[in-house]
Motif scaffolding. Structure first.
Motif, PDB file in Angstrom:
ATOM      1  N   VAL A   1     -98.979 -44.149 120.738  1.00 15.43           N
ATOM      2  CA  VAL A   1     -98.713 -45.475 120.179  1.00 15.43           C
ATOM      3  C   VAL A   1     -99.137 -45.430 118.715  1.00 15.43           C
ATOM      4  CG1 VAL A   1     -99.278 -47.924 120.308  1.00 15.43           C
ATOM      5  CG2 VAL A   1     -99.053 -46.581 122.417  1.00 15.43           C
ATOM      6  N   LEU A   2     -98.238 -45.871 117.838  1.00 11.36           N
ATOM      7  CA  LEU A   2     -98.513 -45.811 116.402  1.00 11.36           C
ATOM      8  C   LEU A   2     -99.676 -46.715 116.012  1.00 11.36           C
ATOM      9  CD1 LEU A   2     -94.931 -45.777 114.832  1.00 11.36           C
ATOM     10  CD2 LEU A   2     -96.409 -43.853 115.415  1.00 11.36           C
ATOM     11  N   THR A   3    -100.537 -46.182 115.138  1.00  8.81           N
ATOM     12  CA  THR A   3    -101.652 -46.946 114.588  1.00  8.81           C
ATOM     13  C   THR A   3    -101.494 -47.016 113.070  1.00  8.81           C
ATOM     14  OG1 THR A   3    -103.048 -44.990 114.319  1.00  8.81           O
ATOM     15  CG2 THR A   3    -103.198 -46.151 116.437  1.00  8.81           C
ATOM     16  N   VAL A   4    -102.303 -47.838 112.432  1.00  8.72           N
ATOM     17  CA  VAL A   4    -102.232 -48.024 110.979  1.00  8.72           C
ATOM     18  C   VAL A   4    -102.405 -46.703 110.240  1.00  8.72           C
ATOM     19  CG1 VAL A   4    -103.345 -49.120 108.988  1.00  8.72           C
ATOM     20  CG2 VAL A   4    -103.032 -50.408 111.096  1.00  8.72           C
ATOM     21  N   GLY A   5    -103.339 -45.871 110.674  1.00 12.37           N
ATOM     22  CA  GLY A   5    -103.626 -44.621 109.978  1.00 12.37           C
ATOM     23  C   GLY A   5    -102.502 -43.592 110.039  1.00 12.37           C
ATOM     24  N   MET A   6    -101.555 -43.774 110.938  1.00 14.75           N
ATOM     25  CA  MET A   6    -100.449 -42.812 111.069  1.00 14.75           C
ATOM     26  C   MET A   6     -99.327 -43.071 110.067  1.00 14.75           C
ATOM     27  SD  MET A   6    -100.043 -42.721 115.176  1.00 14.75           S
ATOM     28  CE  MET A   6    -101.386 -42.363 116.277  1.00 14.75           C
ATOM     29  N   ILE A   7     -99.185 -44.317 109.660  1.00 21.52           N
ATOM     30  CA  ILE A   7     -98.069 -44.709 108.802  1.00 21.52           C
ATOM     31  C   ILE A   7     -98.544 -44.717 107.353  1.00 21.52           C
ATOM     32  CG2 ILE A   7     -96.381 -46.514 108.299  1.00 21.52           C
ATOM     33  CD1 ILE A   7     -96.901 -47.509 111.230  1.00 21.52           C
ATOM     34  N   GLY A   8     -97.888 -43.912 106.501  1.00 21.13           N
ATOM     35  CA  GLY A   8     -98.309 -43.892 105.111  1.00 21.13           C
ATOM     36  C   GLY A   8     -97.466 -42.973 104.269  1.00 21.13           C
ATOM     37  N   GLY A   9     -97.491 -43.196 102.966  1.00 18.48           N
ATOM     38  CA  GLY A   9     -96.686 -42.380 102.062  1.00 18.48           C
ATOM     39  C   GLY A   9     -95.212 -42.582 102.347  1.00 18.48           C
TER      40      GLY A   9
ATOM     41  N   GLY B   1     -89.779 -38.986 109.803  1.00 20.90           N
ATOM     42  CA  GLY B   1     -89.356 -39.172 108.417  1.00 20.90           C
ATOM     43  C   GLY B   1     -89.129 -40.622 108.054  1.00 20.90           C
ATOM     44  N   THR B   2     -90.047 -41.495 108.426  1.00 20.59           N
ATOM     45  CA  THR B   2     -89.920 -42.913 108.112  1.00 20.59           C
ATOM     46  C   THR B   2     -91.292 -43.567 108.085  1.00 20.59           C
ATOM     47  OG1 THR B   2     -88.883 -45.007 108.750  1.00 20.59           O
ATOM     48  CG2 THR B   2     -89.637 -43.589 110.529  1.00 20.59           C
ATOM     49  N   ILE B   3     -91.375 -44.690 107.397  1.00 18.64           N
ATOM     50  CA  ILE B   3     -92.578 -45.531 107.461  1.00 18.64           C
ATOM     51  C   ILE B   3     -92.197 -46.929 107.943  1.00 18.64           C
ATOM     52  CG2 ILE B   3     -93.886 -44.275 105.715  1.00 18.64           C
ATOM     53  CD1 ILE B   3     -93.039 -46.481 103.705  1.00 18.64           C
ATOM     54  N   LEU B   4     -90.983 -47.048 108.489  1.00 18.65           N
ATOM     55  CA  LEU B   4     -90.486 -48.354 108.912  1.00 18.65           C
ATOM     56  C   LEU B   4     -90.917 -48.741 110.322  1.00 18.65           C
ATOM     57  CD1 LEU B   4     -86.885 -48.219 107.396  1.00 18.65           C
ATOM     58  CD2 LEU B   4     -88.958 -49.270 106.450  1.00 18.65           C
ATOM     59  N   ALA B   5     -91.444 -47.800 111.097  1.00 19.27           N
ATOM     60  CA  ALA B   5     -91.942 -48.146 112.428  1.00 19.27           C
ATOM     61  C   ALA B   5     -93.224 -48.962 112.268  1.00 19.27           C
ATOM     62  CB  ALA B   5     -92.210 -46.881 113.228  1.00 19.27           C
ATOM     63  N   VAL B   6     -93.444 -49.901 113.177  1.00 19.11           N
ATOM     64  CA  VAL B   6     -94.604 -50.787 113.051  1.00 19.11           C
ATOM     65  C   VAL B   6     -95.730 -50.351 113.987  1.00 19.11           C
ATOM     66  CG1 VAL B   6     -93.218 -52.756 112.311  1.00 19.11           C
ATOM     67  CG2 VAL B   6     -93.659 -52.402 114.738  1.00 19.11           C
ATOM     68  N   VAL B   7     -96.924 -50.790 113.660  1.00 20.59           N
ATOM     69  CA  VAL B   7     -98.101 -50.502 114.479  1.00 20.59           C
ATOM     70  C   VAL B   7     -97.847 -51.013 115.897  1.00 20.59           C
ATOM     71  CG1 VAL B   7    -100.549 -51.046 114.790  1.00 20.59           C
ATOM     72  CG2 VAL B   7     -99.649 -50.553 112.509  1.00 20.59           C
ATOM     73  N   GLY B   8     -98.228 -50.199 116.883  1.00 17.05           N
ATOM     74  CA  GLY B   8     -98.043 -50.575 118.283  1.00 17.05           C
ATOM     75  C   GLY B   8     -96.757 -50.038 118.894  1.00 17.05           C
ATOM     76  N   THR B   9     -95.912 -49.405 118.074  1.00 14.19           N
ATOM     77  CA  THR B   9     -94.644 -48.858 118.572  1.00 14.19           C
ATOM     78  C   THR B   9     -94.918 -47.606 119.398  1.00 14.19           C
ATOM     79  OG1 THR B   9     -93.455 -49.668 116.627  1.00 14.19           O
ATOM     80  CG2 THR B   9     -92.394 -47.920 117.893  1.00 14.19           C
ATOM     81  N   PRO B  10     -94.359 -47.538 120.633  1.00 14.13           N
ATOM     82  CA  PRO B  10     -94.543 -46.326 121.430  1.00 14.13           C
ATOM     83  C   PRO B  10     -93.609 -45.203 120.949  1.00 14.13           C
ATOM     84  CG  PRO B  10     -93.260 -47.926 122.671  1.00 14.13           C
ATOM     85  CD  PRO B  10     -93.664 -48.587 121.375  1.00 14.13           C
ATOM     86  N   VAL B  11     -94.137 -43.973 120.971  1.00 14.30           N
ATOM     87  CA  VAL B  11     -93.359 -42.787 120.605  1.00 14.30           C
ATOM     88  C   VAL B  11     -93.469 -41.795 121.759  1.00 14.30           C
ATOM     89  CG1 VAL B  11     -93.144 -40.850 118.999  1.00 14.30           C
ATOM     90  CG2 VAL B  11     -93.751 -43.114 118.141  1.00 14.30           C
ATOM     91  N   VAL B  12     -92.337 -41.302 122.222  1.00 17.63           N
ATOM     92  CA  VAL B  12     -92.313 -40.309 123.297  1.00 17.63           C
ATOM     93  C   VAL B  12     -91.714 -39.025 122.749  1.00 17.63           C
ATOM     94  CG1 VAL B  12     -91.401 -39.721 125.578  1.00 17.63           C
ATOM     95  CG2 VAL B  12     -92.105 -42.068 125.085  1.00 17.63           C
ATOM     96  N   LEU B  13     -92.400 -37.928 122.993  1.00 15.26           N
ATOM     97  CA  LEU B  13     -91.941 -36.597 122.606  1.00 15.26           C
ATOM     98  C   LEU B  13     -91.600 -35.848 123.889  1.00 15.26           C
ATOM     99  CD1 LEU B  13     -91.611 -34.095 120.743  1.00 15.26           C
ATOM    100  CD2 LEU B  13     -94.087 -33.744 121.006  1.00 15.26           C
TER     101      LEU B  13
END
Length: 142
Positions: free
Chosen positions: A39-47, A103-115
């Motif tokens: 789950v995306l957190t604030v520290g993951m999204i940047g630059g 390759g984006t910073i448009l996802a918001v905090v709390g968004t689930p990511v599955v690999l």
């Protein structure tokens, strides 16, 4: 008397065509598929990218992944990345054993990511019974 070319005149006809019989090919496809979620957190999204470290992922059993323990992209396989349940295009993510970079910073905090990683390197194919091919019969007439 002048020399002249003497040619042999022959007509050949295929009396019976070759036939193939038997032969068994056994192919075993046994992919190793592993899935991880985060789950995306604030520290993951940047630059200009979103970076999810390996240790922020959980495996299918809900166990945390160790640092630098994500699988590498398999040579005989593929990866799928889902952001908020939507499959992403191939060129939008980069996987290393240390992280998944989106390759984006448009996802918001709390968004689930599955690999999802699918490895087909255990696929094998073998001829267990060779095919038999008969020799053709040819009638030659002069």
């Amino acid at each position: 008397m002048a020399a002249s070319l003497i040619k042999l005149f022959i007509t050949a006809a295929l009396a019976t065509p070759p036939t193939a019989s038997g032969g068994v090919v056994t192919t075993t496809v046994d992919p190793e598929v592993t899935r991880y979620n985060a789950v995306l957190t604030v520290g993951m999204i940047g630059g200009t990218v979103t970076t999810i470290p390996a240790e922020d992922f959980l495996d299918d059993n809900g166990d945390p992944v160790d640092a630098n323990s994500l699988p590498a992209v398999p040579t005989d396989g593929y990866i799928n990345v889902y952001v908020n349940g939507v499959l992403q295009q191939e060129g939008l993510s980069t996987l290393t054993t240390a992280s998944l970079v989106l390759g984006t910073i448009l996802a918001v905090v709390g968004t689930p990511v599955v690999l999802e990683v699918a490895d087909f390197s255990n696929t094998s194919s073998a001829i267990t019974t060779p095919q038999t091919i008969s020799a053709p019969a040819i009638d030659v007439t002069t």
